[in-house]
Design a protein around this motif. Structure first.
Motif, PDB file in Angstrom:
ATOM      1  N   ARG A 191       3.758   2.113  -8.015  1.00  0.00           N
ATOM      2  CA  ARG A 191       5.080   2.731  -8.083  1.00  0.00           C
ATOM      3  C   ARG A 191       5.062   3.786  -9.181  1.00  0.00           C
ATOM      4  NH1 ARG A 191       6.367  -2.853  -7.469  1.00  0.00           N
ATOM      5  NH2 ARG A 191       6.530  -3.088  -9.732  1.00  0.00           N
ATOM      6  N   LEU A 192       5.517   4.986  -8.855  1.00  0.00           N
ATOM      7  CA  LEU A 192       5.599   6.079  -9.818  1.00  0.00           C
ATOM      8  C   LEU A 192       7.010   6.635  -9.816  1.00  0.00           C
ATOM      9  CD1 LEU A 192       4.301   8.154 -11.777  1.00  0.00           C
ATOM     10  CD2 LEU A 192       3.818   9.564  -9.745  1.00  0.00           C
ATOM     11  N   ASN A 193       7.602   6.713 -11.003  1.00  0.00           N
ATOM     12  CA  ASN A 193       8.942   7.265 -11.153  1.00  0.00           C
ATOM     13  C   ASN A 193       8.910   8.325 -12.245  1.00  0.00           C
ATOM     14  OD1 ASN A 193      11.637   6.749 -13.089  1.00  0.00           O
ATOM     15  ND2 ASN A 193      12.081   7.162 -10.939  1.00  0.00           N
ATOM     16  N   LEU A 194       9.379   9.516 -11.925  1.00  0.00           N
ATOM     17  CA  LEU A 194       9.446  10.630 -12.868  1.00  0.00           C
ATOM     18  C   LEU A 194      10.880  11.124 -12.950  1.00  0.00           C
ATOM     19  CD1 LEU A 194       6.302  12.651 -11.711  1.00  0.00           C
ATOM     20  CD2 LEU A 194       6.484  11.286 -13.790  1.00  0.00           C
TER      21      LEU A 194
ATOM     22  N   LYS B   9       3.910   3.061  -3.034  1.00  0.00           N
ATOM     23  CA  LYS B   9       2.963   2.679  -1.988  1.00  0.00           C
ATOM     24  C   LYS B   9       2.812   1.167  -1.985  1.00  0.00           C
ATOM     25  CE  LYS B   9       0.207   6.894  -2.656  1.00  0.00           C
ATOM     26  NZ  LYS B   9      -1.149   7.428  -2.966  1.00  0.00           N
ATOM     27  N   MET B  10       2.787   0.592  -0.793  1.00  0.00           N
ATOM     28  CA  MET B  10       2.535  -0.837  -0.671  1.00  0.00           C
ATOM     29  C   MET B  10       1.901  -1.117   0.683  1.00  0.00           C
ATOM     30  SD  MET B  10       5.102  -4.083  -1.189  1.00  0.00           S
ATOM     31  CE  MET B  10       4.445  -5.743  -1.220  1.00  0.00           C
ATOM     32  N   ASP B  11       0.820  -1.859   0.677  1.00  0.00           N
ATOM     33  CA  ASP B  11       0.140  -2.262   1.906  1.00  0.00           C
ATOM     34  C   ASP B  11       0.109  -3.778   1.971  1.00  0.00           C
ATOM     35  OD1 ASP B  11      -0.402   0.394   2.503  1.00  0.00           O
ATOM     36  OD2 ASP B  11      -2.308   0.351   1.419  1.00  0.00           O
ATOM     37  N   CYS B  12      -0.022  -4.298   3.171  1.00  0.00           N
ATOM     38  CA  CYS B  12      -0.151  -5.739   3.364  1.00  0.00           C
ATOM     39  C   CYS B  12      -1.151  -5.992   4.485  1.00  0.00           C
ATOM     40  CB  CYS B  12       1.197  -6.368   3.715  1.00  0.00           C
ATOM     41  SG  CYS B  12       1.107  -8.157   3.989  1.00  0.00           S
ATOM     42  N   ASP B  13      -2.248  -6.620   4.111  1.00  0.00           N
ATOM     43  CA  ASP B  13      -3.255  -7.040   5.094  1.00  0.00           C
ATOM     44  C   ASP B  13      -3.014  -8.518   5.356  1.00  0.00           C
ATOM     45  OD1 ASP B  13      -5.403  -7.426   6.692  1.00  0.00           O
ATOM     46  OD2 ASP B  13      -6.921  -7.139   5.142  1.00  0.00           O
ATOM     47  N   PHE B  14      -2.431  -8.846   6.522  1.00  0.00           N
ATOM     48  CA  PHE B  14      -1.965 -10.198   6.823  1.00  0.00           C
ATOM     49  C   PHE B  14      -2.850 -10.821   7.892  1.00  0.00           C
ATOM     50  CE2 PHE B  14       0.911 -13.599   7.913  1.00  0.00           C
ATOM     51  CZ  PHE B  14       1.713 -13.763   6.787  1.00  0.00           C
TER      52      PHE B  14
ATOM     53  N   ARG C  78       8.554   8.249  -0.464  1.00  0.00           N
ATOM     54  CA  ARG C  78       8.714   9.320  -1.442  1.00  0.00           C
ATOM     55  C   ARG C  78      10.162   9.795  -1.432  1.00  0.00           C
ATOM     56  NH1 ARG C  78       4.657  11.349   1.618  1.00  0.00           N
ATOM     57  NH2 ARG C  78       5.944  13.166   2.162  1.00  0.00           N
ATOM     58  N   SER C  79      10.652  10.114  -2.589  1.00  0.00           N
ATOM     59  CA  SER C  79      11.994  10.706  -2.657  1.00  0.00           C
ATOM     60  C   SER C  79      12.046  11.698  -3.799  1.00  0.00           C
ATOM     61  CB  SER C  79      13.069   9.628  -2.851  1.00  0.00           C
ATOM     62  OG  SER C  79      13.091   9.156  -4.180  1.00  0.00           O
TER      63      SER C  79
ATOM     64  N   HIS D  26      16.204  13.968  -0.951  1.00  0.00           N
ATOM     65  CA  HIS D  26      15.285  14.020   0.187  1.00  0.00           C
ATOM     66  C   HIS D  26      14.391  12.793   0.134  1.00  0.00           C
ATOM     67  CE1 HIS D  26      12.375  15.463   3.136  1.00  0.00           C
ATOM     68  NE2 HIS D  26      11.414  15.173   2.265  1.00  0.00           N
ATOM     69  N   GLU D  27      14.359  12.016   1.237  1.00  0.00           N
ATOM     70  CA  GLU D  27      13.561  10.801   1.305  1.00  0.00           C
ATOM     71  C   GLU D  27      12.623  10.864   2.502  1.00  0.00           C
ATOM     72  OE1 GLU D  27      16.007   7.028   0.128  1.00  0.00           O
ATOM     73  OE2 GLU D  27      17.362   8.390   1.182  1.00  0.00           O
ATOM     74  N   HIS D  28      11.443  10.306   2.304  1.00  0.00           N
ATOM     75  CA  HIS D  28      10.460  10.245   3.381  1.00  0.00           C
ATOM     76  C   HIS D  28       9.805   8.865   3.358  1.00  0.00           C
ATOM     77  CE1 HIS D  28       6.572  10.817   5.422  1.00  0.00           C
ATOM     78  NE2 HIS D  28       7.180  11.780   6.099  1.00  0.00           N
ATOM     79  N   GLN D  29       9.850   8.176   4.488  1.00  0.00           N
ATOM     80  CA  GLN D  29       9.264   6.840   4.596  1.00  0.00           C
ATOM     81  C   GLN D  29       8.292   6.836   5.763  1.00  0.00           C
ATOM     82  OE1 GLN D  29      11.526   3.758   3.245  1.00  0.00           O
ATOM     83  NE2 GLN D  29       9.567   2.751   3.020  1.00  0.00           N
ATOM     84  N   ASP D  30       7.030   6.587   5.456  1.00  0.00           N
ATOM     85  CA  ASP D  30       5.992   6.460   6.478  1.00  0.00           C
ATOM     86  C   ASP D  30       5.678   4.975   6.586  1.00  0.00           C
ATOM     87  OD1 ASP D  30       3.896   6.620   8.187  1.00  0.00           O
ATOM     88  OD2 ASP D  30       2.748   8.082   7.041  1.00  0.00           O
ATOM     89  N   TYR D  31       6.062   4.356   7.703  1.00  0.00           N
ATOM     90  CA  TYR D  31       5.982   2.900   7.843  1.00  0.00           C
ATOM     91  C   TYR D  31       5.285   2.554   9.145  1.00  0.00           C
ATOM     92  CZ  TYR D  31       7.525  -1.974   7.514  1.00  0.00           C
ATOM     93  OH  TYR D  31       7.571  -3.341   7.408  1.00  0.00           O
ATOM     94  N   ARG D  32       4.240   1.724   9.020  1.00  0.00           N
ATOM     95  CA  ARG D  32       3.502   1.268  10.208  1.00  0.00           C
ATOM     96  C   ARG D  32       3.438  -0.243  10.176  1.00  0.00           C
ATOM     97  NH1 ARG D  32       0.054   5.682   8.800  1.00  0.00           N
ATOM     98  NH2 ARG D  32      -1.428   4.232   7.825  1.00  0.00           N
ATOM     99  N   ARG D  33       3.889  -0.864  11.283  1.00  0.00           N
ATOM    100  CA  ARG D  33       3.866  -2.324  11.406  1.00  0.00           C
ATOM    101  C   ARG D  33       3.979  -2.677  12.886  1.00  0.00           C
ATOM    102  NH1 ARG D  33       6.824  -6.312   7.459  1.00  0.00           N
ATOM    103  NH2 ARG D  33       6.278  -8.301   8.376  1.00  0.00           N
ATOM    104  N   ALA D  34       2.988  -3.362  13.405  1.00  0.00           N
ATOM    105  CA  ALA D  34       2.984  -3.775  14.818  1.00  0.00           C
ATOM    106  C   ALA D  34       3.299  -2.563  15.705  1.00  0.00           C
ATOM    107  CB  ALA D  34       3.972  -4.903  15.037  1.00  0.00           C
ATOM    108  N   LEU D  35       4.379  -2.658  16.499  1.00  0.00           N
ATOM    109  CA  LEU D  35       4.736  -1.565  17.401  1.00  0.00           C
ATOM    110  C   LEU D  35       5.531  -0.473  16.714  1.00  0.00           C
ATOM    111  CD1 LEU D  35       5.761  -3.643  20.561  1.00  0.00           C
ATOM    112  CD2 LEU D  35       3.547  -2.586  20.053  1.00  0.00           C
TER     113      LEU D  35
END
Length: 729
Positions: free
Chosen positions: A317-320, A348-353, A370-371, A399-408
């Motif tokens: 996590r980075l906050n400026l 950034k956060m990943d989860c290998d389940f 990112r925002s 301005h917010e951007h969320q790149d999210y991948r999970r299952a479908l």
């Protein structure tokens, strides 16, 4: 009078803070000044900007400077519990030093650094060993008739914690009509943490018009924990609760985290105002590994199934933040303020389940967020006689951007929003000890962008969580009126506060339940906004030289909304309105004269709850307390005791509905010319405290309990080092 109080020495903050003041002998203090300390802007311009603190400024006699003060304590409690602590401060105008160390297994958590002190004696059990220290160097520079004071300091420490506790909860979810469900959870947790920390601080004034400030901190955390959870689900269809399914979960978690934080600023004063630029950075990097074993038993079929799960979760996590502020008095009674703030977040956060050793795509994910925000704030302070008006408005583009991948789900969500938030504060200083304030605020609250993505989290097969793309922003208006007065001649202080808040929408948790599979699904939903009001009246009156009367009255109320738990037979959710009226009043009468102090109090705390769609939940909660306290001094002995009758009624959980008689007592013996104190004390003598609490909403009622250390006898010895005045010869 509603103002914060700061302790200073010769006008500067103390290295060691309030704790150092408690260690000073009375003979070391030459005098104490109490005054309202103006802001730096007022000190430079002479105009009132409405910012000031109440200051208690100590002047220490020169012979007591450059000496060590402190306390060393060691104690024992039944059964086999210990605590030891050393706190030392070198009082100096130029080079103060702080040393601290503690070791205990009575669940105390201490942290002490420069400008920071925390003591947490929370629920549960535990042990801690920790050391810390700090050094500060102060110097001054003469400029005209002023002394420009600067300093730098460095401090750090190492703490080791182990925590363990047993806990439980009983949750009742409301269904339409008379039906409802209940979940009972019991569990055990144990955690281990190692936490080294170092921080530094500097304030430099090269001249009377410029001030530089810098603060930085670095810390590392190594964590390990285990937990056990036993969950029992039950459903009541009108004939009593019947168990449906049971789940046992054992979890092991290991992780580490590194954090770096820094802040800095430059403030420049000119004839009619200030210019300030500043910035800050917070960065966290870590990794967590979690193993969970689940055993699920269906009471209807008698069949059991097991799941072995593993999750590896690296994150950062980075906050400026950077700010630029400009203040200028256009006239002696008119101040203009402008501020620009740039903020940036990159998480950034990943989860290998994996489940049963196989990759689990439904619960593995990659999340990038990112925002960037730009906020412009314009305000003004206008003095009209004894009245001060402070209108302000902030405008934010985000301005917010969320790149999210999970299952479908594989989405790149983008959100651009613009909001305006105005506010107004009006103050009337009727006298130095009497003032009235009226404030208005408009706020916009947005759901997290991840909540608006249609994901499904199946890691707990009996409690699925979802996102909701239809969530809305919530807008609220709040108006508040406050009156504060002190009448020294009558030893009287009065405070009155009234507040009303209304919102167009609220985002709440909504549940669904499928009796065929015994699975709950939780997702956020937007409902009608809440209406909340609150009135406070505080009264503090000295009756002659020895008696004191205090009364604190608070009445709260409002309308809150939530959805009842949805069943497969329902086509749409049913909105439930909760109406609450919550009066609370505490009356205290105290006596203080020579060798004895005594007080008696009565506290009435009621909460009348009514529900539009689930009247079976209607109740009035009572949590009343009545008691007495006393302290008596006889020669070198100090006797003290407290006795409280606590009564709770009206709760859905029978464990909450009980009366308790709570009794504590102690005796202290001062020895070694009053430098040493031996204390014998008893906590919860009658073993009645149960550490339970409860909360209730429009869709759910929850009661919780947690074990902690109580019902014990203890003995301690404290040695107080209060160095005598230096012999100047």
């Amino acid at each position: 009078n509603g103002k914060p109080i700061r302790l200073t020495m010769d006008g500067e903050s103390l290295f060691g803070g309030n704790d150092l003041v408690s260690q000073l002998p009375a003979e070391a203090v030459q005098n104490i000044k109490a005054y309202n300390k103006a802001s730096e802007l007022k000190e430079h311009t002479g105009n009132d900007d409405g910012s000031e603190d109440m200051v208690l400024d100590l002047t220490v006699k020169p012979g007591f400077l450059d000496r060590w003060y402190g306390d060393a304590m060691a104690g024992y409690r039944t059964s086999d519990h210990y605590e030891a602590e050393v706190t030392m401060n070198r009082l100096s105008k130029s080079d103060p030093v702080m040393v601290f160390g503690d070791a205990n297994n009575v669940a105390k958590r201490h942290r002490r650094y420069q400008g920071q002190y925390t003591l947490n004696s929370g629920f549960g059990l535990g042990q801690e060993q920790g050391i810390s220290g700090g050094y500060q160097h102060n110097w001054g520079r003469e400029q005209g008739d002023k002394t420009l004071k600067s300093y730098y300091s460095v401090s750090g420490g190492l703490a080791h914690d182990d925590r363990w506790k047993s806990s439980g909860s009983e949750t009742e979810n409301y269904f339409p009509g008379e039906a409802r469900s209940r979940n009972k959870v019991e569990g055990f947790d144990r955690s281990h943490s190692l936490n080294p920390t170092i921080l530094g601080m500097m304030r430099w004034r090269p001249d009377s018009t410029n001030t530089f400030f810098l603060w930085a901190q670095a810390e590392y955390k190594n964590n390990r924990s285990i937990s056990q959870r036993e969950t029992e689900q039950m459903v009541d269809s009108g004939y009593g609760y019947a168990p449906t399914i049971n789940q046992h979960v054992g979890t092991l978690t290991r992780g580490h985290e590194t954090g770096i934080s820094t802040q800095g600023s430059w403030t420049h004063f000119f004839k009619d105002g200030t210019f300030k630029i500043g910035g800050g950075l917070n960065y966290t990097d870590g990794k967590s590994k979690r193993w969970a074993d689940r055993t699920i038993t269906d009471h209807h079929s008698g069949l059991s199934s097991t799941l072995s799960q593993q999750a590896i979760e690296p994150y950062s996590r980075l906050n400026l933040v950077s700010t630029m502020t400009f203040d200028r008095w256009l006239t002696k009674d008119w101040l203009l303020t402008a501020e620009y703030q740039l903020g940036h977040d990159n998480n950034k956060m990943d989860c290998d389940f994996t489940t049963d050793g196989m990759a689990d795509a439904a619960n593995s994910f990659n999340n990038r967020y990112r925002s960037t925000s730009h906020t412009v704030t314009a305000g003004s302070t206008v003095n009209i006689g004894q009245v001060m008006l402070q209108p302000k408005a902030s405008m934010t583009w985000n301005h917010e951007h969320q790149d999210y991948r999970r299952a479908l789900v594989d989405t790149a969500a983008v959100r651009n929003r613009f909001k305006v938030e105005p506010s107004l504060k009006a103050s009337w200083k009727m006298s130095r000890s009497m003032n009235v304030e009226l404030t208005y605020n408009y706020r916009t609250t947005r759901p997290e962008l991840l909540q608006t993505i249609g994901y499904r989290d199946l890691s707990d097969p009996l409690f699925i969580t979802e996102g909701n793309p239809l969530l809305k922003d919530c807008h609220s208006h709040q108006i508040q009126l406050a009156y504060k007065a002190i009448v020294p001649s009558k030893q009287l202080s009065i405070g009155f506060n009234a507040k009303y808040t209304t919102a167009d929408h609220s985002n709440v948790t909504a549940l669904s339940y499928d009796p065929a599979t015994n699975v709950y699904t939780s997702r956020p939903e937007t409902v009608t906004g809440n209406r909340v009001w609150e009135v406070n009246l505080n009264y503090d009156h000295g009756l002659g030289n020895y008696f004191r009367l205090q009364n604190d009255l608070k009445v709260m109320g409002g309308r809150y909304y939530g959805y009842l738990t949805m069943l497969p037979t329902h086509e749409e959710r049913i909105l439930n309105r909760q109406t609450s009226v919550h009066p609370k009043d505490k009356l205290t009468v105290s006596f203080d004269h020579n060798w004895i102090k005594a007080s008696a109090f009565a506290e009435v705390n009621a909460d009348r709850l009514r529900f539009s769609q689930s009247p079976i939940q209607n109740t009035t909660l009572w949590d009343n307390n009545y008691g007495i306290e006393f302290e008596a001094n006889y020669r070198n002995f100090v006797f003290s005791s407290s006795l409280t009758e606590s009564m709770r009624h009206g709760y859905a959980s029978n464990g909450m509905n009980r009366n308790r008689l709570l009794w504590d007592a102690s005796v202290a013996w001062k020895i070694l010319k009053n430098k040493g104190t031996v204390r014998l004390y008893a906590d919860d003598i009658l073993n009645q405290d149960d550490y339970r609490w409860s909360s209730q909403t429009a869709y759910q009622q929850t009661s919780e309990w947690q074990d902690t250390l109580h019902h014990y006898i203890g003995i301690s010895f404290t040695y107080h080092l209060d160095a005598k005045k230096k012999d100047n010869n």
